[in-house]
Design a protein around this motif. Sequence first.
Motif, mmCIF file in Angstrom:
data_model
loop_
_atom_site.group_PDB
_atom_site.id
_atom_site.type_symbol
_atom_site.label_atom_id
_atom_site.label_comp_id
_atom_site.label_asym_id
_atom_site.label_seq_id
_atom_site.Cartn_x
_atom_site.Cartn_y
_atom_site.Cartn_z
ATOM 1 N N GLU A 26 0.837 -1.213 0.000
ATOM 2 C CA GLU A 26 0.000 0.000 0.000
ATOM 3 C C GLU A 26 0.864 1.253 0.000
ATOM 4 O O GLU A 26 0.574 2.219 -0.700
ATOM 5 N N GLU A 59 2.305 1.815 -3.452
ATOM 6 C CA GLU A 59 1.302 2.379 -4.367
ATOM 7 C C GLU A 59 1.093 3.861 -4.088
ATOM 8 O O GLU A 59 0.965 4.667 -5.016
ATOM 9 N N THR A 60 1.073 4.232 -2.827
ATOM 10 C CA THR A 60 0.886 5.642 -2.463
ATOM 11 C C THR A 60 2.062 6.482 -2.943
ATOM 12 O O THR A 60 1.878 7.575 -3.497
ATOM 13 N N ASP A 87 4.074 5.782 -5.435
ATOM 14 C CA ASP A 87 4.006 5.853 -6.896
ATOM 15 C C ASP A 87 2.977 6.879 -7.352
ATOM 16 O O ASP A 87 3.205 7.628 -8.302
ATOM 17 N N ALA A 88 1.828 6.927 -6.680
ATOM 18 C CA ALA A 88 0.784 7.894 -7.044
ATOM 19 C C ALA A 88 1.268 9.325 -6.807
ATOM 20 O O ALA A 88 1.040 10.215 -7.634
ATOM 21 N N LEU A 89 1.947 9.556 -5.698
ATOM 22 C CA LEU A 89 2.473 10.897 -5.419
ATOM 23 C C LEU A 89 3.559 11.276 -6.420
ATOM 24 O O LEU A 89 3.620 12.420 -6.883
ATOM 25 N N ALA A 147 3.795 10.257 -9.472
ATOM 26 C CA ALA A 147 3.130 10.538 -10.751
ATOM 27 C C ALA A 147 2.515 11.933 -10.749
ATOM 28 O O ALA A 147 2.554 12.632 -11.758
ATOM 29 N N LYS A 148 1.959 12.351 -9.611
ATOM 30 C CA LYS A 148 1.371 13.692 -9.542
ATOM 31 C C LYS A 148 2.442 14.770 -9.603
ATOM 32 O O LYS A 148 2.202 15.861 -10.104
ATOM 33 N N ASP A 166 5.331 14.540 -11.245
ATOM 34 C CA ASP A 166 6.087 14.478 -12.494
ATOM 35 C C ASP A 166 5.408 15.374 -13.531
ATOM 36 O O ASP A 166 4.535 14.945 -14.273
ATOM 37 N N ARG A 208 3.035 14.564 -16.987
ATOM 38 C CA ARG A 208 1.646 15.027 -16.973
ATOM 39 C C ARG A 208 1.379 15.969 -18.144
ATOM 40 O O ARG A 208 0.324 15.921 -18.774
ATOM 41 N N HIS A 224 1.178 13.923 -21.302
ATOM 42 C CA HIS A 224 -0.103 13.209 -21.323
ATOM 43 C C HIS A 224 -1.233 14.155 -21.721
ATOM 44 O O HIS A 224 -2.097 13.819 -22.531
#
Length: 128
Positions: A41, A44-45, A47-49, A51-52, A54, A58, A61
Amino acid sequence: MSTFDEQEPRHDLRAVPDEHHPSPDEGVEQLEREAAATRAELGETVDALAAKLDVRTRAKHGADEQKARVQHAVANVRRSATDREGKPMPQVWAAGVAAAVALVGLPLAVRLVRSRGRRLHRYRGYRL
């Protein structure tokens, strides 16, 4: 006062495993499973942070999404502006000619009116 021998025997809970008290090995395995789930968990957290944060990815994309929208819109316009055989419809030709005349003719008309107005003011003694 009772002596130690007269007391009831005490049960060692570690020696007799039952449903309510897991054995030490089961407790360790359960803790390891919980730790692995928590690590997953947390990964995953993170990785999500990441991604936000980067911005470059973004932005790329977002640009890709915008490009796809524009391509879709162009395809829709082409589809609506051509007949079944793929030839442009007469209304489209008329609109294209009108747009070309407006793009070329309007600046020429403005230039002509301005130059004529300047000449008139020059002959009458006015300055702009």
